[in-house]
Design a protein around this motif. Structure first.
Motif, PDB file in Angstrom:
ATOM      1  N   SER A   1       0.829  -1.207   0.000  1.00 47.11           N
ATOM      2  CA  SER A   1       0.000   0.000   0.000  1.00 47.11           C
ATOM      3  C   SER A   1       0.862   1.256   0.000  1.00 47.11           C
ATOM      4  N   LEU A   2       1.941   1.212   0.792  1.00 45.55           N
ATOM      5  CA  LEU A   2       2.840   2.360   0.842  1.00 45.55           C
ATOM      6  C   LEU A   2       3.495   2.591  -0.520  1.00 45.55           C
TER       7      LEU A   2
ATOM      8  N   LEU B   1       1.811   6.805  -6.885  1.00 46.70           N
ATOM      9  CA  LEU B   1       0.750   7.677  -7.380  1.00 46.70           C
ATOM     10  C   LEU B   1       1.005   9.134  -6.992  1.00 46.70           C
ATOM     11  N   ALA B   2       1.508   9.346  -5.772  1.00 47.84           N
ATOM     12  CA  ALA B   2       1.773  10.714  -5.331  1.00 47.84           C
ATOM     13  C   ALA B   2       2.880  11.361  -6.147  1.00 47.84           C
TER      14      ALA B   2
ATOM     15  N   ASP C   1      -6.228  15.422  -1.900  1.00 46.51           N
ATOM     16  CA  ASP C   1      -6.157  14.045  -1.421  1.00 46.51           C
ATOM     17  C   ASP C   1      -4.903  13.806  -0.580  1.00 46.51           C
ATOM     18  N   LEU C   2      -3.800  14.425  -0.962  1.00 45.42           N
ATOM     19  CA  LEU C   2      -2.586  14.321  -0.153  1.00 45.42           C
ATOM     20  C   LEU C   2      -2.798  14.964   1.217  1.00 45.42           C
TER      21      LEU C   2
ATOM     22  N   PRO D   1      -7.129   8.763  -7.989  1.00 44.15           N
ATOM     23  CA  PRO D   1      -7.470   9.224  -6.637  1.00 44.15           C
ATOM     24  C   PRO D   1      -8.149   8.168  -5.782  1.00 44.15           C
ATOM     25  N   HIS D   2      -9.057   7.389  -6.379  1.00 43.43           N
ATOM     26  CA  HIS D   2      -9.713   6.317  -5.625  1.00 43.43           C
ATOM     27  C   HIS D   2      -8.694   5.296  -5.153  1.00 43.43           C
ATOM     28  N   LEU D   3      -7.797   4.877  -6.053  1.00 44.54           N
ATOM     29  CA  LEU D   3      -6.789   3.890  -5.695  1.00 44.54           C
ATOM     30  C   LEU D   3      -5.838   4.437  -4.638  1.00 44.54           C
ATOM     31  N   PHE D   4      -5.470   5.694  -4.752  1.00 37.92           N
ATOM     32  CA  PHE D   4      -4.585   6.322  -3.764  1.00 37.92           C
ATOM     33  C   PHE D   4      -5.224   6.327  -2.381  1.00 37.92           C
ATOM     34  N   LEU D   5      -6.490   6.712  -2.307  1.00 38.99           N
ATOM     35  CA  LEU D   5      -7.176   6.780  -1.021  1.00 38.99           C
ATOM     36  C   LEU D   5      -7.407   5.396  -0.424  1.00 38.99           C
TER      37      LEU D   5
END
Length: 244
Positions: A49-50, A56-57, A66-67, A140-144
């Motif tokens: 996950s990290l 993505l970031a 989102d960040l 964004p969905h995947l990042f969150l």
């Protein structure tokens, strides 16, 4: 991997990880550990996950909002764990749901496929077809979700109280719904735009976005809020009443 029906009891986790979590909850002193990040270790799902978060970031596909949300949730989590819902000494917090439940495992697997593996495959395939709009909309969905998985690992290994743990899936699920709405809008209006990929990809993107909206809406309004949260607070406050 966890995303809710995992360490916190509300979203996604691997079956083998569920069994390990279940065994760990049987240790008599496990729930007596206070929130202490020094005892936290990164599991394989957390490391994955990290990695997704960092990739993505750094790619520029994640907005500043989102960040900021990730940073805010991290700070606010520690605040409520100290002020509103501290983990009381000598309090025991058994698991709310049995991780070996077949129906629960099926629900978890569906969530993992729809919310995690599907978007990852969609983004990777989009790099070959040049679907910049689709990749940017799904990121964004995947990042969150990756952020939620990472945070849930922290609250579980850190020994936070059940209400503090429940904060993670509820807040992240709520935030992700807004990103999925944007994803849906992009998928249904990008056919006329350039660099949107093949017709098959456009259809797959729409189906995937709709599936995520349906699943995570049910997860929030049909499971987390009406089922999971009442059980969490009942466990937390009834435990205190027994000590009075």
């Amino acid at each position: 991997m966890s995303g809710g029906v995992g360490p916190t009891g509300s979203d996604i986790t691997f079956p083998k990880e569920q069994e390990a979590i279940h065994e760990e909850h049987q240790e008599p002193n496990h729930s007596l550990k206070p929130p202490n990040m020094k005892s936290t270790f990164l599991s394989f799902p957390q490391l994955n996950s990290l990695a997704v978060i960092v990739i993505l970031a750094s790619s520029g596909m994640v907005s500043l909002e989102d960040l900021s949300f990730l940073i805010f949730s991290f700070i606010y989590l520690f605040f409520i764990s100290k002020v509103a819902f501290p983990s009381k000494p000598n309090a025991t917090y058994p698991q709310i749901f049995n991780p070996k439940n077949k129906l629960l495992r099926l629900y978890i697997n569906i969530g993992a496929i729809v919310g995690l593996y599907g978007p990852i495959a969609y983004i990777l395939e989009g790099t070959y077809e040049g679907d910049k709009e689709g990749i940017k909309a799904a990121s964004p969905h995947l990042f969150l979700l990756a952020s939620q998985i990472f945070m849930e690992g922290i609250v579980f290994t850190g020994g936070f109280s059940p209400p503090s743990r429940a904060f993670v899936p509820v807040m992240y699920n709520s935030r992700r719904l807004f990103t999925i709405v944007d994803w849906l809008r992009t998928e249904f209006y990008k056919a006329e735009a350039q660099q949107s990929g093949s017709d098959t990809r456009v259809m797959v993107g729409r189906v995937l976005a709709v599936a995520n909206m349906a699943f995570w809406c049910f997860n929030l309004f049909g499971f987390l809020l009406p089922v999971y949260l009442p059980k969490v607070f009942q466990m937390y406050y009834s435990g205190h009443k027994e000590k009075v």
